[in-house]
Scaffold this motif. Structure first.
Motif, PDB file in Angstrom:
ATOM      1  N   LYS A  20       0.834  -1.204   0.000  1.00  0.00           N
ATOM      2  CA  LYS A  20       0.000   0.000   0.000  1.00  0.00           C
ATOM      3  C   LYS A  20       0.876   1.265   0.000  1.00  0.00           C
ATOM      4  CE  LYS A  20      -3.712   2.492   0.349  1.00  0.00           C
ATOM      5  NZ  LYS A  20      -4.230   2.969  -0.932  1.00  0.00           N
ATOM      6  N   LEU A  21       1.939   1.255   0.805  1.00  0.00           N
ATOM      7  CA  LEU A  21       2.783   2.455   0.863  1.00  0.00           C
ATOM      8  C   LEU A  21       3.518   2.675  -0.459  1.00  0.00           C
ATOM      9  CD1 LEU A  21       4.202   2.404   4.529  1.00  0.00           C
ATOM     10  CD2 LEU A  21       2.301   3.754   3.608  1.00  0.00           C
ATOM     11  N   ILE A  22       3.929   1.589  -1.116  1.00  0.00           N
ATOM     12  CA  ILE A  22       4.561   1.740  -2.441  1.00  0.00           C
ATOM     13  C   ILE A  22       3.536   2.320  -3.415  1.00  0.00           C
ATOM     14  CG2 ILE A  22       5.494   0.458  -4.436  1.00  0.00           C
ATOM     15  CD1 ILE A  22       7.605   0.098  -2.490  1.00  0.00           C
ATOM     16  N   ALA A  23       2.314   1.798  -3.373  1.00  0.00           N
ATOM     17  CA  ALA A  23       1.259   2.312  -4.275  1.00  0.00           C
ATOM     18  C   ALA A  23       0.994   3.792  -3.981  1.00  0.00           C
ATOM     19  CB  ALA A  23      -0.020   1.497  -4.102  1.00  0.00           C
ATOM     20  N   ASP A  24       1.170   4.201  -2.729  1.00  0.00           N
ATOM     21  CA  ASP A  24       0.957   5.611  -2.350  1.00  0.00           C
ATOM     22  C   ASP A  24       2.138   6.503  -2.751  1.00  0.00           C
ATOM     23  OD1 ASP A  24      -1.453   4.975  -1.187  1.00  0.00           O
ATOM     24  OD2 ASP A  24      -0.776   5.165   0.885  1.00  0.00           O
ATOM     25  N   TYR A  26       5.543   5.984  -1.677  1.00  0.00           N
ATOM     26  CA  TYR A  26       6.686   5.974  -0.755  1.00  0.00           C
ATOM     27  C   TYR A  26       7.735   4.966  -1.216  1.00  0.00           C
ATOM     28  CZ  TYR A  26       3.498   8.422   2.348  1.00  0.00           C
ATOM     29  OH  TYR A  26       2.627   9.335   2.875  1.00  0.00           O
ATOM     30  N   LYS A  27       8.974   5.177  -0.753  1.00  0.00           N
ATOM     31  CA  LYS A  27       9.998   4.130  -0.843  1.00  0.00           C
ATOM     32  C   LYS A  27       9.884   3.327   0.450  1.00  0.00           C
ATOM     33  CE  LYS A  27      13.203   7.217  -1.842  1.00  0.00           C
ATOM     34  NZ  LYS A  27      14.550   7.786  -1.995  1.00  0.00           N
ATOM     35  N   VAL A  28      10.057   2.017   0.356  1.00  0.00           N
ATOM     36  CA  VAL A  28       9.811   1.177   1.533  1.00  0.00           C
ATOM     37  C   VAL A  28      10.942   0.169   1.747  1.00  0.00           C
ATOM     38  CG1 VAL A  28       8.246  -0.516   2.585  1.00  0.00           C
ATOM     39  CG2 VAL A  28       7.293   1.370   1.251  1.00  0.00           C
ATOM     40  N   ILE A  29      11.438   0.124   2.975  1.00  0.00           N
ATOM     41  CA  ILE A  29      12.382  -0.913   3.396  1.00  0.00           C
ATOM     42  C   ILE A  29      11.560  -1.964   4.133  1.00  0.00           C
ATOM     43  CG2 ILE A  29      14.403  -1.419   4.837  1.00  0.00           C
ATOM     44  CD1 ILE A  29      14.779   1.798   4.735  1.00  0.00           C
ATOM     45  N   GLY A  30      11.630  -3.196   3.680  1.00  0.00           N
ATOM     46  CA  GLY A  30      10.851  -4.270   4.309  1.00  0.00           C
ATOM     47  C   GLY A  30      11.767  -5.207   5.078  1.00  0.00           C
ATOM     48  N   VAL A  31      11.507  -5.343   6.375  1.00  0.00           N
ATOM     49  CA  VAL A  31      12.369  -6.152   7.260  1.00  0.00           C
ATOM     50  C   VAL A  31      11.666  -7.449   7.660  1.00  0.00           C
ATOM     51  CG1 VAL A  31      13.334  -6.218   9.612  1.00  0.00           C
ATOM     52  CG2 VAL A  31      13.545  -4.137   8.233  1.00  0.00           C
ATOM     53  N   ALA A  32      12.399  -8.551   7.622  1.00  0.00           N
ATOM     54  CA  ALA A  32      11.923  -9.831   8.180  1.00  0.00           C
ATOM     55  C   ALA A  32      13.106 -10.792   8.211  1.00  0.00           C
ATOM     56  CB  ALA A  32      10.781 -10.400   7.354  1.00  0.00           C
ATOM     57  N   ARG A  33      12.891 -11.980   8.792  1.00  0.00           N
ATOM     58  CA  ARG A  33      13.981 -12.973   8.819  1.00  0.00           C
ATOM     59  C   ARG A  33      14.010 -13.822   7.559  1.00  0.00           C
ATOM     60  NH1 ARG A  33      11.906 -15.575  14.232  1.00  0.00           N
ATOM     61  NH2 ARG A  33      10.070 -15.238  12.916  1.00  0.00           N
ATOM     62  N   ARG A  34      12.852 -14.066   6.925  1.00  0.00           N
ATOM     63  CA  ARG A  34      12.813 -14.987   5.771  1.00  0.00           C
ATOM     64  C   ARG A  34      13.144 -14.243   4.473  1.00  0.00           C
ATOM     65  NH1 ARG A  34       7.033 -17.500   6.891  1.00  0.00           N
ATOM     66  NH2 ARG A  34       6.790 -15.363   7.596  1.00  0.00           N
ATOM     67  N   HIS A  47      11.954  -1.373  -7.773  1.00  0.00           N
ATOM     68  CA  HIS A  47      13.098  -0.649  -7.220  1.00  0.00           C
ATOM     69  C   HIS A  47      12.757   0.260  -6.031  1.00  0.00           C
ATOM     70  CE1 HIS A  47      11.342   2.336  -9.882  1.00  0.00           C
ATOM     71  NE2 HIS A  47      11.983   3.240  -9.165  1.00  0.00           N
ATOM     72  N   LYS A  48      11.481   0.516  -5.821  1.00  0.00           N
ATOM     73  CA  LYS A  48      11.123   1.361  -4.667  1.00  0.00           C
ATOM     74  C   LYS A  48      11.075   0.560  -3.371  1.00  0.00           C
ATOM     75  CE  LYS A  48       8.617   5.323  -5.913  1.00  0.00           C
ATOM     76  NZ  LYS A  48       7.279   5.911  -5.776  1.00  0.00           N
ATOM     77  N   PHE A  49      11.316  -0.752  -3.474  1.00  0.00           N
ATOM     78  CA  PHE A  49      11.292  -1.615  -2.290  1.00  0.00           C
ATOM     79  C   PHE A  49      12.692  -2.155  -2.010  1.00  0.00           C
ATOM     80  CE2 PHE A  49      10.743  -5.835  -0.271  1.00  0.00           C
ATOM     81  CZ  PHE A  49      10.027  -5.455   0.864  1.00  0.00           C
TER      82      PHE A  49
END
Ligand code: NDP
Ligand code: 8X3
Length: 248
Positions: A20-24, A26-34, A47-49
């Motif tokens: 949703k934030l990319i669609a809005d 924004y550039k987004v950093i997504g954090v997780a272990r997998r 590229h915005k992610f």
């Protein structure tokens, strides 16, 4: 506002919030272990992610990884502290201690690590937004909620205390407190991979979706910068706080 960092981006709310934030815009950093799940999301979002494999419970790793963020994804304007989990639904006297420890390490310590690392730069720029994923479990007790609910009560009070320290600064803090939300891995994780037991939680109920939560985040970040939604409690119409119960 330009760049957001969303923890718990490999599943559920986090994944929907990234989309949703990319669609809005924004550039987004997504954090997780997998890493594999994050890579799949990166293939979809482009590229915005920026996928960032990180365990939020590991303080040193959080610090060093955040210092190495690509320049394009700095500074962070929006922090969505979403990574979290419930483990088990047994009464406290039958609960697994390791489950308790993992919930405390993730829901409390992990959230604190990220906030401690990112908040100073927001204050320096007098600009930023921290959105925490609390829960109705942080307000209302339920059977088997023991440490999970208490960890979300920490998130609620920490959010309130952050707002107090940030009084007069243009750094906003909201605690989102959802109730029953399906279509995520939450209950599969809670029941240690027992998918049949997890499915029963949502049987016959029209629950909140991850997209509902993502739309809420999108609305929040697009409100004016003088405006703070302190907390927002969201339940499906199928759920309510329906009074005290008495065991007979
Ligand atoms: P999911 O299980 O679908 O997603 C949880 C996310 O947290 C995953 O991406 C997981 O990624 C990540 N995560 C867990 N531990 C860590 C860790 N140590 N380091 C980094 N990332 C981690 O759950 P939901 O999307 O449903 O829940 C998201 C948040 O919302 C949680 O905080 C939850 O407590 C809260 N919540 C959920 C509700 C619900 O009914 N679903 C209702 C109210 C609140 P990975 O395993 O790849 O690390
Ligand atoms: C998740 C909602 O009711 O399962 O935080 O605790 S509940």
């Amino acid at each position: 506002m330009n760049t957001a960092l969303v923890t718990g981006a490999s599943s559920g709310f986090g994944q929907a919030i990234c989309r949703k934030l990319i669609a809005d815009g924004y550039k987004v950093i997504g954090v997780a272990r997998r890493a594999d799940k994050l890579q799949k999301l990166a293939d979809e979002l482009g590229h915005k992610f920026c996928p960032l494999t990180m365990d939020v419970t590991k303080k040193d790793a959080v610090e060093s990884i955040l210092l190495q963020l690509p320049k394009d994804f700095q500074p962070i304007d929006i922090l969505v502290n979403n990574a979290g989990l419930a483990l088990g639904l047994e009464p406290a006297y039958q609960a697994d201690y390791n489950d308790w420890q993992t919930m405390i390490d993730t829901n409390i310590i992990g959230l604190v690590h990220l906030t401690h690392q990112i908040l100073p730069s927001m204050v320096e720029r007098n600009f930023g937004y921290i959105i925490n994923l609390g829960s109705v479990a942080g307000t209302y007790a339920y059977k088997g909620g023991n440490v999970y609910g208490a960890s979300k009560a920490f998130v609620k009070q920490f959010s309130a205390n952050l707002r107090t320290d940030l009084l007069g600064k243009k750094v906003r803090v909201t605690n989102i407190e959802p109730g029953l939300c399906g279509g995520t891995e939450f209950s599969n994780v809670r029941f240690h991979g027992d998918d049949a037991q997890a499915a029963k939680v949502y049987q016959g109920v029209e629950y909140i979706t991850a997209e509902d939560i993502a739309n809420t985040v999108s609305w929040l970040v697009n409100t004016p910068s003088h405006f703070n939604v302190n907390s927002i409690e969201i339940m499906p119409v199928a759920q309510a706080q329906a009074g005290l119960s008495v065991y007979k």
